[in-house]
Write a protein that holds these residues in place. Structure first.
Motif, PDB file in Angstrom:
ATOM      1  N   ILE A 109      26.625 -21.426  -8.797  1.00 31.98           N
ATOM      2  CA  ILE A 109      26.422 -21.408 -10.446  1.00 31.98           C
ATOM      3  C   ILE A 109      25.709 -19.628  -9.648  1.00 31.98           C
ATOM      4  O   ILE A 109      24.589 -20.470  -8.750  1.00 31.98           O
ATOM      5  CB  ILE A 109      25.683 -22.204 -10.757  1.00 31.98           C
ATOM      6  N   ALA A 110      25.243 -18.794 -10.830  1.00 29.68           N
ATOM      7  CA  ALA A 110      24.900 -18.138 -10.350  1.00 29.68           C
ATOM      8  C   ALA A 110      23.774 -17.807 -11.749  1.00 29.68           C
ATOM      9  O   ALA A 110      24.516 -17.583 -13.109  1.00 29.68           O
ATOM     10  CB  ALA A 110      25.125 -16.343 -10.511  1.00 29.68           C
ATOM     11  N   ILE A 111      22.475 -17.228 -11.267  1.00 30.11           N
ATOM     12  CA  ILE A 111      21.517 -16.878 -12.376  1.00 30.11           C
ATOM     13  C   ILE A 111      21.075 -15.308 -11.767  1.00 30.11           C
ATOM     14  O   ILE A 111      20.893 -15.020 -10.921  1.00 30.11           O
ATOM     15  CB  ILE A 111      20.530 -17.725 -12.924  1.00 30.11           C
ATOM     16  N   ASN A 112      19.860 -15.287 -13.195  1.00 29.91           N
ATOM     17  CA  ASN A 112      19.271 -14.026 -13.086  1.00 29.91           C
ATOM     18  C   ASN A 112      18.396 -14.543 -12.030  1.00 29.91           C
ATOM     19  O   ASN A 112      16.925 -15.792 -12.369  1.00 29.91           O
ATOM     20  CB  ASN A 112      18.773 -12.916 -13.877  1.00 29.91           C
TER      21      ASN A 112
ATOM     22  N   SER B 158      21.871 -14.138  -8.532  1.00 30.55           N
ATOM     23  CA  SER B 158      22.308 -12.575  -8.222  1.00 30.55           C
ATOM     24  C   SER B 158      21.772 -11.806  -9.724  1.00 30.55           C
ATOM     25  O   SER B 158      21.737 -12.338 -10.592  1.00 30.55           O
ATOM     26  CB  SER B 158      23.966 -12.880  -8.599  1.00 30.55           C
ATOM     27  N   ASP B 159      21.737 -10.560  -9.185  1.00 29.80           N
ATOM     28  CA  ASP B 159      21.692  -9.216 -10.067  1.00 29.80           C
ATOM     29  C   ASP B 159      23.234  -9.144 -11.025  1.00 29.80           C
ATOM     30  O   ASP B 159      22.788  -8.147 -12.189  1.00 29.80           O
ATOM     31  CB  ASP B 159      20.914  -7.660  -9.212  1.00 29.80           C
ATOM     32  N   GLU B 160      23.255  -9.708 -10.225  1.00 26.91           N
ATOM     33  CA  GLU B 160      25.089  -9.446 -10.981  1.00 26.91           C
ATOM     34  C   GLU B 160      24.409 -10.812 -12.648  1.00 26.91           C
ATOM     35  O   GLU B 160      25.381  -9.562 -13.381  1.00 26.91           O
ATOM     36  CB  GLU B 160      26.555  -9.484  -9.513  1.00 26.91           C
ATOM     37  N   VAL B 161      24.146 -11.122 -12.631  1.00 33.07           N
ATOM     38  CA  VAL B 161      23.807 -12.069 -14.075  1.00 33.07           C
ATOM     39  C   VAL B 161      22.537 -10.962 -15.241  1.00 33.07           C
ATOM     40  O   VAL B 161      22.071 -10.921 -14.586  1.00 33.07           O
ATOM     41  CB  VAL B 161      23.851 -13.359 -13.320  1.00 33.07           C
ATOM     42  N   ILE B 162      23.516 -10.786 -15.904  1.00 34.67           N
ATOM     43  CA  ILE B 162      22.719 -10.623 -17.298  1.00 34.67           C
ATOM     44  C   ILE B 162      21.933 -10.650 -17.942  1.00 34.67           C
ATOM     45  O   ILE B 162      22.317 -12.696 -18.426  1.00 34.67           O
ATOM     46  CB  ILE B 162      23.363  -9.528 -17.427  1.00 34.67           C
ATOM     47  N   ILE B 163      20.859 -11.500 -18.462  1.00 42.67           N
ATOM     48  CA  ILE B 163      19.934 -12.359 -18.491  1.00 42.67           C
ATOM     49  C   ILE B 163      19.642 -12.927 -19.630  1.00 42.67           C
ATOM     50  O   ILE B 163      20.053 -13.885 -19.959  1.00 42.67           O
ATOM     51  CB  ILE B 163      18.120 -12.084 -18.443  1.00 42.67           C
ATOM     52  N   ASN B 164      20.715 -12.134 -20.839  1.00 43.80           N
ATOM     53  CA  ASN B 164      20.774 -11.850 -21.812  1.00 43.80           C
ATOM     54  C   ASN B 164      21.694 -12.607 -22.535  1.00 43.80           C
ATOM     55  O   ASN B 164      21.907 -12.161 -23.907  1.00 43.80           O
ATOM     56  CB  ASN B 164      19.918 -10.810 -23.125  1.00 43.80           C
ATOM     57  N   HIS B 165      22.451 -12.342 -21.618  1.00 45.00           N
ATOM     58  CA  HIS B 165      24.060 -12.474 -22.164  1.00 45.00           C
ATOM     59  C   HIS B 165      24.600 -13.306 -22.054  1.00 45.00           C
ATOM     60  O   HIS B 165      25.168 -13.960 -20.764  1.00 45.00           O
ATOM     61  CB  HIS B 165      24.846 -11.178 -20.817  1.00 45.00           C
ATOM     62  N   GLU B 166      24.923 -14.528 -22.993  1.00 42.37           N
ATOM     63  CA  GLU B 166      25.506 -15.938 -23.097  1.00 42.37           C
ATOM     64  C   GLU B 166      24.714 -16.563 -23.203  1.00 42.37           C
ATOM     65  O   GLU B 166      23.409 -16.346 -23.642  1.00 42.37           O
ATOM     66  CB  GLU B 166      26.841 -15.787 -22.744  1.00 42.37           C
ATOM     67  N   SER B 167      24.841 -17.188 -22.572  1.00 39.62           N
ATOM     68  CA  SER B 167      24.037 -18.856 -21.763  1.00 39.62           C
ATOM     69  C   SER B 167      23.365 -18.190 -20.386  1.00 39.62           C
ATOM     70  O   SER B 167      21.772 -18.226 -20.461  1.00 39.62           O
ATOM     71  CB  SER B 167      24.700 -19.769 -21.766  1.00 39.62           C
TER      72      SER B 167
END
Length: 828
Positions: free
Chosen positions: A226-229, A257-266
């Motif tokens: 599971i990946a988060i910013n 991961s920097d690939e994850v966008i904080i405010n995108h969906e969950s």
């Protein structure tokens, strides 16, 4: 010569003459060492050539004719592309039997190719494209081409530029093959984004679960993290914690991961490296396991295979029984039912998503990890960039350099293998774990001393069609066995292409050829100039293509004259297309334009016929004309030339001076506009009127030669643009001159005209003033008539005077001209 312009009659007559000429070799009379060659993309063998191909063939033929008239030996490379995937799709639709007998399909495909080749030659003859019968139409899967492909592959392989590796690619579920990004289209679709609970392994964590968002719940069994910013304050405290994958309870880790966008969906995603390009990047950076859950039909496996990043199988996991043997669509439905029934779904929302499809057959595309063959592009792309940056290769229009540079600067290694039956089989042979590459199996056994009883198995995959296309520039000239043409015509002067294949074809030709000929500083580029044409669109603005089923057949256009249903003629189509091809990316094809240029061709016919009628051919001595006028290296000064001849030669000189410049910069659209105005306004509206009114001629012989020079020069400058009509007029002139050797005097064997007459510019001021007066008289007459009709005042009193002015307007201008000529004679 008939008074009326009948294009169909003219074309049939001229085609017969050209066919005889082509059989005798179109370069027969060219004895110098000045060579000119053009390259263009060979059309696919999947169907008839369409209006987009026709445009490019017209451009090729323009430059071939023009350069022949400049005295060069010319070559246009014509061929047919085997078009791997497109052809396989077409052939399987036509001939597929229940057993899918590959040998029978290949046999049917080769027979189909023969018909396409015959149709191509017939079409090229129909549209007036010069074909050198000694220069065979090449096929990118013929025996010589296969030899060349295998030789180049083997060279690149042993030079370390070709390798095989497991990577994530786009997979066509229906064809079961790799599809490159450039051949994929995206379609928007309304779907759900699912919010799914992943429970923590540590029961002491207060929140109990973390919620991920995904549009692909069907890949849940492939989750490896599971990946988060790391900057997300909601979740960064969970980095390093373990969670359970729903249904199978696999333990995975929460990573950042920097690939994850904080405010995108969950703001929290599941990572399934084997089924997502983005997830695959995350896996490479974080050393995650690769879990393969689908076979190449995208049916779920009975046992999931867990690999490390070096493609070593670590272990397997059994798929839950209720999901075994399901295809990807059924799997998604069943997984969602399970998650909903077992309270794993936290929320769901409508979302517009992009779905990938193969542009060739509209089959759905899925990310998939397979073992494929690649070319390393890092170094060869830099060479290709420098060749354009250093201006050894020029783009026309220049704006397309940006597209070229952008793509090469971001280029990744090129996947060159495809899992289809039609194409060049990859020249790799296996002996257990030993890999060999060469021309064929016999060559390999000889080269590496492999005994006959040692079994060699050839690679099953075939090469990407664009790999064989990338070597078209030099293999089509006979490389490597016969290099006679290569020495003369390579690098090519020009390649013609649409902007849509700058990535597929242009850049790859430059990369591969620059590497193959890297030791030769002259041959290390495939061509000098790249002419990018616009793409023809239909009336709705859609690109013309077979997949869109909006192909425009040139014969349908020419036989559709809305007004009188007459055949419009190849020349009308040719000049229409050439006039439309500007610097724009798209050409909105309007069939009505052909009607306009059909009238223009008719005007050319009538004007030149009228000029012929004014020439006394008994005075003209053609040998004297050629020697003293056309072939003269010095500019000629003529005594007692009439003002109107002085003026029209000046106009003609302007056209000649622009001709070379505009052709060098590939602005045929501008050239045609100038010529159109010259014929319609300068010649037809004014010059013809001068001749009609029989102005007193001071020197009949000189003026006769001037008139003949004008006629001769006009048909020569028009010939590359409208070859049929000009060749017919040329032959009629030869017959009037009693010259029987037509083949040697065809227009392509004539020297292209230069500026040979000097004129006095100040004399043209007199004509220009006269023309201004004539225009103003015309305006005045129209204004007076409109005034009288509106006011109805003094109509009867001035009616006679008005009519005199109108009726005698032409007489007025010629009285003026005669008066001027009496007072002012040009003396050279």
């Amino acid at each position: 010569m008939k008074n009326k312009y009948y294009p169909e009659v003219i074309e049939d007559y001229i085609k017969n003459i050209w066919n005889l000429y082509n059989k005798n070799n179109i370069n027969k009379n060219k004895n110098n060492n000045n060579y000119y060659s053009i390259l263009l993309p060979p059309p696919n063998m999947t169907g008839n050539i369409h209006i987009g191909h026709i445009l490019q063939y017209f451009i090729v033929d323009f430059y071939i004719r023009f350069n022949k008239m400049l005295g060069k030996k010319t070559l246009s490379i014509l061929g047919i592309d085997h078009a791997g995937i497109s052809t396989q799709i077409l052939i399987e639709k036509k001939f597929l039997n229940e057993n899918k007998d590959i040998n029978l399909l290949i046999k049917n495909t080769l027979n189909f190719k023969k018909n396409i080749k015959f149709k191509l030659i017939n079409d090229l003859n129909n549209i007036g494209v010069l074909i050198d019968n000694k220069n065979k139409i090449r096929f990118t899967l013929d025996k010589h081409y296969q030899y060349s492909v295998n030789k180049i592959f083997s060279t690149l392989y042993y030079d370390g530029l070709i390798y095989k590796n497991n990577k994530i690619i786009n997979w066509d579920i229906k064809l079961k093959t790799v599809i490159p990004d450039l051949e994929i289209i995206n379609r928007k679709k309304i779907d759900y984004i699912w919010y799914i609970k992943y429970y923590f392994v540590n029961s002491e964590i207060k929140d109990k679960f973390i919620v991920i968002s995904t549009t692909k719940p069907e890949t849940i069994f492939a989750d490896s993290a599971i990946a988060i910013n790391k900057n997300d304050i909601r979740y960064n405290k969970y980095i390093g914690e373990k969670v359970l994958v729903p249904i199978i309870n696999r333990i995975i880790t929460i990573i950042h991961s920097d690939e994850v966008i904080i405010n995108h969906e969950s703001g929290c995603i599941k990572v399934s490296p084997s089924n997502s390009f983005n997830d695959y990047k995350i896996a490479l950076k974080n050393n995650l396991k690769i879990i393969k859950i689908f076979d190449n039909n995208f049916i779920i496996k009975d046992f999931f295979e867990i690999y490390d990043l070096n493609n070593n199988l670590i272990y397997t996991e059994e798929c839950p029984n209720i999901f075994k043997k399901l295809d990807i669509i059924s799997l998604k439905k069943n997984i969602l039912n399970f998650l909903i029934n077992n309270n794993y779904i936290f929320n769901k929302k409508y979302k517009i998503i992009n779905v990938k499809y193969n542009s060739r057959n509209m089959s759905k595309i899925e990310p998939y990890i397979t073992n494929q063959w690649y070319i390393k592009t890092n170094n060869i792309s830099k060479i290709a960039i420098n060749l354009v940056k250093n201006k050894r290769i020029l783009f026309f229009p220049k704006k397309y350099e940006k597209i070229y540079f952008n793509w090469l600067n971001k280029i990744e290694d090129w996947c060159i293998s495809r899992q289809i039956w039609w194409g060049h089989k990859i020249p790799i042979w296996y002996n257990k774990n030993i890999i060999y590459s060469g021309i064929n199996e016999k060559d390999i056994r000889k080269k590496f001393n492999i005994p006959k009883n040692t079994k060699l198995i050839q690679e099953k995959s075939v090469l990407d069609t664009w790999f064989s296309s990338s070597i078209w520039s030099f293999v089509s000239l006979g490389w490597p066995n016969n290099i006679n043409k290569l020495i003369k015509y390579y690098p090519h002067n020009l390649v013609i292409s649409g902007f849509d294949i700058i990535f597929f074809w242009i850049s790859r030709m430059i990369m591969i050829s620059s590497y193959i000929f890297r030791k030769n500083s002259y041959l290390n580029l495939p061509f000098k100039n790249i002419y990018i044409t616009g793409l023809i669109t239909d009336k709705n603005g859609n690109k013309i293509s077979k997949t869109k089923n909006n192909i425009i057949n040139y014969l349908d256009i020419l036989n559709t004259n809305i007004k009188n249903k007459e055949y419009l003629g190849i020349d009308s189509l040719r000049i229409s297309l050439l006039s439309l091809n500007s610097t724009c990316k798209y050409i909105n094809f309007n069939e009505k334009l052909i009607l306009t240029y059909n009238k223009f061709c008719n005007k050319i016919w009538n004007v030149l016929y009228f000029i012929i009628s004014k020439i006394d051919f008994n005075i003209i001595k053609y040998s004297f004309y050629l020697k003293k006028i056309v072939l003269s290296k010095k500019k000629i000064y003529i005594n007692n030339i009439n003002l109107y001849n002085n003026w029209i030669i000046d106009k003609l000189n302007t056209i000649l001076s622009m001709y070379n410049n505009l052709t060098k910069n590939y602005r045929l659209d501008i050239l045609i506009k100038y010529i159109y105005n010259f014929i319609y306004i300068d010649i037809s509206r004014y010059y013809i009127e001068f001749i009609k009114n029989k102005i007193k001629i001071k020197n009949k012989i000189i003026n006769n030669y001037i008139l003949f020079y004008l006629l001769d020069t006009i048909i020569k400058i028009l010939h590359p643009i409208v070859p049929f009509i000009t060749e017919k007029i040329n032959i009629d002139i030869l017959l009037k001159l009693k010259i029987n050797n037509i083949n040697n005097n065809l227009l392509i064997n004539n020297k292209f005209p230069n500026i040979i007459f000097d004129i006095k510019k100040d004399c043209n001021n007199i004509i220009n003033i006269l023309l201004y007066i004539i225009k103003e008289i015309g305006k005045l007459n129209r204004n007076i008539i409109v005034y009288i009709k509106k006011k109805k005042i003094f109509y009867n009193i001035i009616k006679i005077n008005i009519n005199k002015i109108i009726c005698n307007k032409i007489d007025i201008k010629f009285l003026l001209l005669e008066k001027i000529e009496k007072d002012f004679i040009i003396n050279y």
